[in-house]
Design a protein around this motif. Sequence first.
Motif, PDB file in Angstrom:
ATOM      1  N   ILE A  29       1.329  -1.590   0.490  1.00 34.80           N
ATOM      2  CA  ILE A  29      -0.308  -0.162   0.302  1.00 34.80           C
ATOM      3  C   ILE A  29       0.876   1.129  -0.488  1.00 34.80           C
ATOM      4  O   ILE A  29       0.731   2.436  -0.310  1.00 34.80           O
ATOM      5  CB  ILE A  29      -1.058  -0.383   1.642  1.00 34.80           C
ATOM      6  CG1 ILE A  29      -2.367  -0.991   0.923  1.00 34.80           C
ATOM      7  CG2 ILE A  29      -1.258   1.535   1.500  1.00 34.80           C
ATOM      8  CD1 ILE A  29      -3.132  -1.304   1.927  1.00 34.80           C
ATOM      9  N   LEU A  30       1.948   1.198   1.008  1.00 29.96           N
ATOM     10  CA  LEU A  30       2.945   1.997   0.812  1.00 29.96           C
ATOM     11  C   LEU A  30       3.190   3.052  -0.657  1.00 29.96           C
ATOM     12  O   LEU A  30       4.079   3.842  -1.139  1.00 29.96           O
ATOM     13  CB  LEU A  30       3.541   2.338   1.936  1.00 29.96           C
ATOM     14  CG  LEU A  30       3.377   2.482   3.053  1.00 29.96           C
ATOM     15  CD1 LEU A  30       4.382   2.121   3.987  1.00 29.96           C
ATOM     16  CD2 LEU A  30       2.993   3.212   3.421  1.00 29.96           C
ATOM     17  N   GLY A  31       3.761   1.003  -1.269  1.00 28.07           N
ATOM     18  CA  GLY A  31       4.287   1.330  -2.740  1.00 28.07           C
ATOM     19  C   GLY A  31       2.903   1.849  -3.380  1.00 28.07           C
ATOM     20  O   GLY A  31       3.805   2.767  -4.474  1.00 28.07           O
ATOM     21  N   LEU A  32       2.108   1.602  -3.769  1.00 27.31           N
ATOM     22  CA  LEU A  32       1.082   1.778  -4.218  1.00 27.31           C
ATOM     23  C   LEU A  32       0.686   4.027  -3.912  1.00 27.31           C
ATOM     24  O   LEU A  32       0.267   4.228  -5.461  1.00 27.31           O
ATOM     25  CB  LEU A  32      -0.105   1.805  -3.716  1.00 27.31           C
ATOM     26  CG  LEU A  32      -0.270  -0.018  -3.989  1.00 27.31           C
ATOM     27  CD1 LEU A  32      -1.904  -0.532  -3.638  1.00 27.31           C
ATOM     28  CD2 LEU A  32      -0.682  -0.053  -6.017  1.00 27.31           C
ATOM     29  N   ARG A  58      -0.747   8.897  -5.355  1.00 25.61           N
ATOM     30  CA  ARG A  58      -1.258   9.094  -4.237  1.00 25.61           C
ATOM     31  C   ARG A  58      -2.359   9.499  -4.367  1.00 25.61           C
ATOM     32  O   ARG A  58      -3.336   9.846  -2.856  1.00 25.61           O
ATOM     33  CB  ARG A  58      -0.296  10.479  -4.106  1.00 25.61           C
ATOM     34  CG  ARG A  58      -0.169  10.750  -2.718  1.00 25.61           C
ATOM     35  CD  ARG A  58       0.108  12.284  -2.327  1.00 25.61           C
ATOM     36  NE  ARG A  58       1.829  11.578  -2.173  1.00 25.61           N
ATOM     37  CZ  ARG A  58       2.687  11.726  -2.554  1.00 25.61           C
ATOM     38  NH1 ARG A  58       3.027  12.926  -3.162  1.00 25.61           N
ATOM     39  NH2 ARG A  58       3.741  11.374  -2.696  1.00 25.61           N
ATOM     40  N   LYS A  59      -2.808  10.116  -5.148  1.00 20.15           N
ATOM     41  CA  LYS A  59      -4.706  10.436  -5.305  1.00 20.15           C
ATOM     42  C   LYS A  59      -5.796   9.231  -4.864  1.00 20.15           C
ATOM     43  O   LYS A  59      -6.836   9.131  -4.224  1.00 20.15           O
ATOM     44  CB  LYS A  59      -5.032  10.932  -7.127  1.00 20.15           C
ATOM     45  CG  LYS A  59      -6.649  11.417  -7.498  1.00 20.15           C
ATOM     46  CD  LYS A  59      -6.699  11.197  -8.484  1.00 20.15           C
ATOM     47  CE  LYS A  59      -7.837  10.872  -9.711  1.00 20.15           C
ATOM     48  NZ  LYS A  59      -7.815  11.245 -11.329  1.00 20.15           N
ATOM     49  N   SER A 105      -5.126   8.063   1.518  1.00 21.97           N
ATOM     50  CA  SER A 105      -6.002   8.484   2.597  1.00 21.97           C
ATOM     51  C   SER A 105      -5.775   6.883   3.552  1.00 21.97           C
ATOM     52  O   SER A 105      -6.146   6.578   3.943  1.00 21.97           O
ATOM     53  CB  SER A 105      -7.607   8.382   2.016  1.00 21.97           C
ATOM     54  OG  SER A 105      -8.135   7.396   1.173  1.00 21.97           O
ATOM     55  N   VAL A 106      -5.679   5.843   3.168  1.00 27.46           N
ATOM     56  CA  VAL A 106      -5.333   4.473   2.940  1.00 27.46           C
ATOM     57  C   VAL A 106      -4.091   4.631   3.804  1.00 27.46           C
ATOM     58  O   VAL A 106      -3.948   3.665   5.469  1.00 27.46           O
ATOM     59  CB  VAL A 106      -5.028   3.384   2.026  1.00 27.46           C
ATOM     60  CG1 VAL A 106      -5.325   2.586   2.878  1.00 27.46           C
ATOM     61  CG2 VAL A 106      -6.861   3.455   1.214  1.00 27.46           C
ATOM     62  N   VAL A 107      -2.664   5.340   3.533  1.00 29.70           N
ATOM     63  CA  VAL A 107      -1.624   5.683   4.520  1.00 29.70           C
ATOM     64  C   VAL A 107      -1.865   5.576   5.613  1.00 29.70           C
ATOM     65  O   VAL A 107      -1.230   5.175   6.848  1.00 29.70           O
ATOM     66  CB  VAL A 107      -0.835   6.291   4.402  1.00 29.70           C
ATOM     67  CG1 VAL A 107       1.079   6.654   4.833  1.00 29.70           C
ATOM     68  CG2 VAL A 107      -0.307   5.521   2.361  1.00 29.70           C
TER      69      VAL A 107
END
Length: 104
Positions: A74-77, A82-83, A87-89
């Motif tokens: 998820i951090l790579g995604l 970023r758009k 928000s998931v970070v």
Amino acid sequence: AETLAGDVQKILLSQNSHATLKKKAALCMLRLLRKYPEAFGEDGISNVPGHRDKLIDLLDDSSLGVVSAVMSLILGLAANWRKYWGSVVNRCCELNPIFWTLDP
């Protein structure tokens, strides 16, 4: 990468996959994502509507290996899209505070 990406996503998001396979699929997807981001579509997961929610739900998996691999993914995604993933970070950062309070 385009051929492999779909199969890796299926393994990662399948409810029937073993935790070890999910962990390895998340790490494989992250490696492919870093080398060939164009193979993953506009949002990083081939624009399939339910896949984003299924991937986020893997943060609640009982296997710590799956959770940590999915957090890395998820951090790579989020770094590339970023758009869609910014928000998931925050959810990754707030995850399982019990791990920080365990006595050594």
